[in-house]
Scaffold this motif. Structure first.
Motif, PDB file in Angstrom:
ATOM      1  N   LYS A   5       0.835  -1.195   0.000  1.00  0.00           N
ATOM      2  CA  LYS A   5       0.000   0.000   0.000  1.00  0.00           C
ATOM      3  C   LYS A   5       0.875   1.252   0.000  1.00  0.00           C
ATOM      4  CE  LYS A   5      -3.924   2.087   2.329  1.00  0.00           C
ATOM      5  NZ  LYS A   5      -4.880   2.007   3.426  1.00  0.00           N
ATOM      6  N   LEU A   6       1.925   1.233   0.785  1.00  0.00           N
ATOM      7  CA  LEU A   6       2.847   2.354   0.857  1.00  0.00           C
ATOM      8  C   LEU A   6       3.531   2.592  -0.494  1.00  0.00           C
ATOM      9  CD1 LEU A   6       4.075   4.498   2.659  1.00  0.00           C
ATOM     10  CD2 LEU A   6       5.817   2.852   3.329  1.00  0.00           C
ATOM     11  N   MET A   7       3.952   1.524  -1.145  1.00  0.00           N
ATOM     12  CA  MET A   7       4.608   1.638  -2.452  1.00  0.00           C
ATOM     13  C   MET A   7       3.624   2.176  -3.502  1.00  0.00           C
ATOM     14  SD  MET A   7       7.745   0.966  -2.166  1.00  0.00           S
ATOM     15  CE  MET A   7       8.249   0.727  -3.851  1.00  0.00           C
ATOM     16  N   LYS A   8       2.379   1.732  -3.450  1.00  0.00           N
ATOM     17  CA  LYS A   8       1.373   2.200  -4.395  1.00  0.00           C
ATOM     18  C   LYS A   8       1.136   3.698  -4.212  1.00  0.00           C
ATOM     19  CE  LYS A   8      -3.221   1.293  -6.169  1.00  0.00           C
ATOM     20  NZ  LYS A   8      -4.418   0.499  -6.143  1.00  0.00           N
ATOM     21  N   GLN A   9       1.049   4.137  -2.961  1.00  0.00           N
ATOM     22  CA  GLN A   9       0.849   5.560  -2.687  1.00  0.00           C
ATOM     23  C   GLN A   9       2.050   6.372  -3.180  1.00  0.00           C
ATOM     24  OE1 GLN A   9       0.076   5.604   1.536  1.00  0.00           O
ATOM     25  NE2 GLN A   9      -2.144   5.556   1.212  1.00  0.00           N
ATOM     26  N   ALA A  10       3.257   5.844  -2.992  1.00  0.00           N
ATOM     27  CA  ALA A  10       4.463   6.538  -3.450  1.00  0.00           C
ATOM     28  C   ALA A  10       4.468   6.657  -4.971  1.00  0.00           C
ATOM     29  CB  ALA A  10       5.713   5.806  -2.964  1.00  0.00           C
ATOM     30  N   GLN A  11       4.053   5.616  -5.660  1.00  0.00           N
ATOM     31  CA  GLN A  11       3.997   5.656  -7.120  1.00  0.00           C
ATOM     32  C   GLN A  11       2.951   6.670  -7.599  1.00  0.00           C
ATOM     33  OE1 GLN A  11       3.293   1.499  -7.948  1.00  0.00           O
ATOM     34  NE2 GLN A  11       5.462   1.109  -8.391  1.00  0.00           N
ATOM     35  N   GLN A  12       1.813   6.708  -6.918  1.00  0.00           N
ATOM     36  CA  GLN A  12       0.777   7.671  -7.283  1.00  0.00           C
ATOM     37  C   GLN A  12       1.279   9.099  -7.080  1.00  0.00           C
ATOM     38  OE1 GLN A  12      -2.462   6.360  -4.789  1.00  0.00           O
ATOM     39  NE2 GLN A  12      -3.323   5.038  -6.373  1.00  0.00           N
ATOM     40  N   MET A  13       1.967   9.338  -5.972  1.00  0.00           N
ATOM     41  CA  MET A  13       2.510  10.660  -5.694  1.00  0.00           C
ATOM     42  C   MET A  13       3.551  11.034  -6.747  1.00  0.00           C
ATOM     43  SD  MET A  13       4.473  12.291  -2.395  1.00  0.00           S
ATOM     44  CE  MET A  13       3.291  11.661  -1.246  1.00  0.00           C
ATOM     45  N   GLN A  14       4.388  10.088  -7.114  1.00  0.00           N
ATOM     46  CA  GLN A  14       5.415  10.340  -8.124  1.00  0.00           C
ATOM     47  C   GLN A  14       4.764  10.699  -9.461  1.00  0.00           C
ATOM     48  OE1 GLN A  14       8.014   7.016  -8.911  1.00  0.00           O
ATOM     49  NE2 GLN A  14       9.614   8.350  -9.707  1.00  0.00           N
ATOM     50  N   SER A  15       3.721   9.987  -9.818  1.00  0.00           N
ATOM     51  CA  SER A  15       3.003  10.259 -11.055  1.00  0.00           C
ATOM     52  C   SER A  15       2.367  11.648 -11.023  1.00  0.00           C
ATOM     53  CB  SER A  15       1.931   9.188 -11.280  1.00  0.00           C
ATOM     54  OG  SER A  15       1.168   9.482 -12.408  1.00  0.00           O
ATOM     55  N   LYS A  16       1.747  12.001  -9.909  1.00  0.00           N
ATOM     56  CA  LYS A  16       1.133  13.318  -9.767  1.00  0.00           C
ATOM     57  C   LYS A  16       2.190  14.417  -9.837  1.00  0.00           C
ATOM     58  CE  LYS A  16      -2.862  11.978  -6.980  1.00  0.00           C
ATOM     59  NZ  LYS A  16      -3.506  12.087  -5.666  1.00  0.00           N
ATOM     60  N   MET A  17       3.335  14.183  -9.229  1.00  0.00           N
ATOM     61  CA  MET A  17       4.407  15.177  -9.241  1.00  0.00           C
ATOM     62  C   MET A  17       4.948  15.377 -10.653  1.00  0.00           C
ATOM     63  SD  MET A  17       6.343  14.282  -5.676  1.00  0.00           S
ATOM     64  CE  MET A  17       7.752  15.284  -6.070  1.00  0.00           C
ATOM     65  N   ALA A  18       5.102  14.319 -11.410  1.00  0.00           N
ATOM     66  CA  ALA A  18       5.589  14.424 -12.789  1.00  0.00           C
ATOM     67  C   ALA A  18       4.594  15.220 -13.633  1.00  0.00           C
ATOM     68  CB  ALA A  18       5.820  13.035 -13.379  1.00  0.00           C
ATOM     69  N   LYS A  19       3.309  14.944 -13.450  1.00  0.00           N
ATOM     70  CA  LYS A  19       2.275  15.673 -14.193  1.00  0.00           C
ATOM     71  C   LYS A  19       2.283  17.146 -13.800  1.00  0.00           C
ATOM     72  CE  LYS A  19      -2.534  15.608 -15.475  1.00  0.00           C
ATOM     73  NZ  LYS A  19      -3.754  16.003 -14.928  1.00  0.00           N
ATOM     74  N   MET A  20       2.436  17.412 -12.506  1.00  0.00           N
ATOM     75  CA  MET A  20       2.465  18.792 -12.018  1.00  0.00           C
ATOM     76  C   MET A  20       3.669  19.536 -12.595  1.00  0.00           C
ATOM     77  SD  MET A  20       1.025  21.132 -10.141  1.00  0.00           S
ATOM     78  CE  MET A  20      -0.120  20.163  -9.185  1.00  0.00           C
ATOM     79  N   GLN A  21       4.812  18.885 -12.658  1.00  0.00           N
ATOM     80  CA  GLN A  21       6.002  19.521 -13.220  1.00  0.00           C
ATOM     81  C   GLN A  21       5.780  19.879 -14.688  1.00  0.00           C
ATOM     82  OE1 GLN A  21       8.978  16.591 -12.005  1.00  0.00           O
ATOM     83  NE2 GLN A  21       9.965  18.173 -10.771  1.00  0.00           N
ATOM     84  N   GLU A  22       5.160  18.982 -15.429  1.00  0.00           N
ATOM     85  CA  GLU A  22       4.839  19.252 -16.841  1.00  0.00           C
ATOM     86  C   GLU A  22       3.925  20.466 -16.962  1.00  0.00           C
ATOM     87  OE1 GLU A  22       3.310  16.194 -19.415  1.00  0.00           O
ATOM     88  OE2 GLU A  22       4.791  14.774 -18.642  1.00  0.00           O
ATOM     89  N   GLU A  23       2.907  20.512 -16.125  1.00  0.00           N
ATOM     90  CA  GLU A  23       1.956  21.622 -16.168  1.00  0.00           C
ATOM     91  C   GLU A  23       2.643  22.932 -15.797  1.00  0.00           C
ATOM     92  OE1 GLU A  23      -1.262  20.472 -13.602  1.00  0.00           O
ATOM     93  OE2 GLU A  23      -1.945  18.905 -14.967  1.00  0.00           O
ATOM     94  N   LEU A  24       3.524  22.892 -14.814  1.00  0.00           N
ATOM     95  CA  LEU A  24       4.214  24.095 -14.379  1.00  0.00           C
ATOM     96  C   LEU A  24       5.160  24.628 -15.450  1.00  0.00           C
ATOM     97  CD1 LEU A  24       4.956  23.245 -10.653  1.00  0.00           C
ATOM     98  CD2 LEU A  24       3.517  25.102 -11.504  1.00  0.00           C
ATOM     99  N   GLU A  25       5.730  23.742 -16.239  1.00  0.00           N
ATOM    100  CA  GLU A  25       6.643  24.180 -17.293  1.00  0.00           C
ATOM    101  C   GLU A  25       5.923  25.065 -18.304  1.00  0.00           C
ATOM    102  OE1 GLU A  25       8.570  20.757 -18.977  1.00  0.00           O
ATOM    103  OE2 GLU A  25       9.786  20.441 -17.195  1.00  0.00           O
ATOM    104  N   ASP A  26       4.626  24.881 -18.465  1.00  0.00           N
ATOM    105  CA  ASP A  26       3.852  25.670 -19.423  1.00  0.00           C
ATOM    106  C   ASP A  26       3.375  27.008 -18.846  1.00  0.00           C
ATOM    107  OD1 ASP A  26       4.129  23.699 -21.363  1.00  0.00           O
ATOM    108  OD2 ASP A  26       2.271  22.695 -20.793  1.00  0.00           O
ATOM    109  N   LYS A  27       3.496  27.184 -17.546  1.00  0.00           N
ATOM    110  CA  LYS A  27       3.034  28.423 -16.929  1.00  0.00           C
ATOM    111  C   LYS A  27       4.076  29.521 -17.120  1.00  0.00           C
ATOM    112  CE  LYS A  27       0.001  26.397 -13.583  1.00  0.00           C
ATOM    113  NZ  LYS A  27      -1.072  26.965 -12.850  1.00  0.00           N
ATOM    114  N   THR A  28       3.594  30.747 -17.176  1.00  0.00           N
ATOM    115  CA  THR A  28       4.489  31.892 -17.245  1.00  0.00           C
ATOM    116  C   THR A  28       4.125  32.878 -16.144  1.00  0.00           C
ATOM    117  OG1 THR A  28       3.080  33.063 -18.822  1.00  0.00           O
ATOM    118  CG2 THR A  28       4.866  31.699 -19.744  1.00  0.00           C
ATOM    119  N   LEU A  29       5.084  33.718 -15.818  1.00  0.00           N
ATOM    120  CA  LEU A  29       4.884  34.714 -14.789  1.00  0.00           C
ATOM    121  C   LEU A  29       5.567  35.996 -15.248  1.00  0.00           C
ATOM    122  CD1 LEU A  29       4.872  34.109 -11.105  1.00  0.00           C
ATOM    123  CD2 LEU A  29       6.292  35.966 -11.928  1.00  0.00           C
TER     124      LEU A  29
END
Length: 102
Positions: A5-29
């Motif tokens: 269960k712990l490993m599954k949660q870690a994988q989900q978090m890693q996946s969410k973080m990768a997606k978030m990084q991709e989304e952030l790369e497209d943002k501008t300020l």
């Protein structure tokens, strides 16, 4: 908590973080200095993608002032982008400070 269960949660978090990084790369300020005399735009990769200088800010006898305005605008934009990245990543990690992450 079992290890699977712990490993599954870690994988989900890693996946969410990768997606978030991709989304952030497209943002501008955008940030300005000197009352708008210098305007800069940075992206989520913390790259300067646009620089605009009001012609009235260009004084051949005071280049140092223009340099200071550019530095101020770029540094402010980079700080604000880093804060945005940290805030968005904090949402994914639940505030945990993970090594190697911004």
């Amino acid at each position: 908590m079992d290890m699977k269960k712990l490993m599954k949660q870690a994988q989900q978090m890693q996946s969410k973080m990768a997606k978030m990084q991709e989304e952030l790369e497209d943002k501008t300020l955008e940030s300005t200095a000197g009352g708008g005399a210098v305007k800069v735009v940075v992206n989520g990769k913390q790259e300067l993608v646009d620089l605009q200088i009001d012609p009235d800010a260009v004084d051949p006898d005071d280049v140092e002032m223009l340099e200071d305005l550019i530095l101020a605008a770029v540094n402010q934009a980079m700080r604000e982008m880093q804060e945005m990245v940290n805030e968005e990543m904090g949402k994914v990690t639940g505030g945990m400070n993970l090594p190697g992450m911004p």
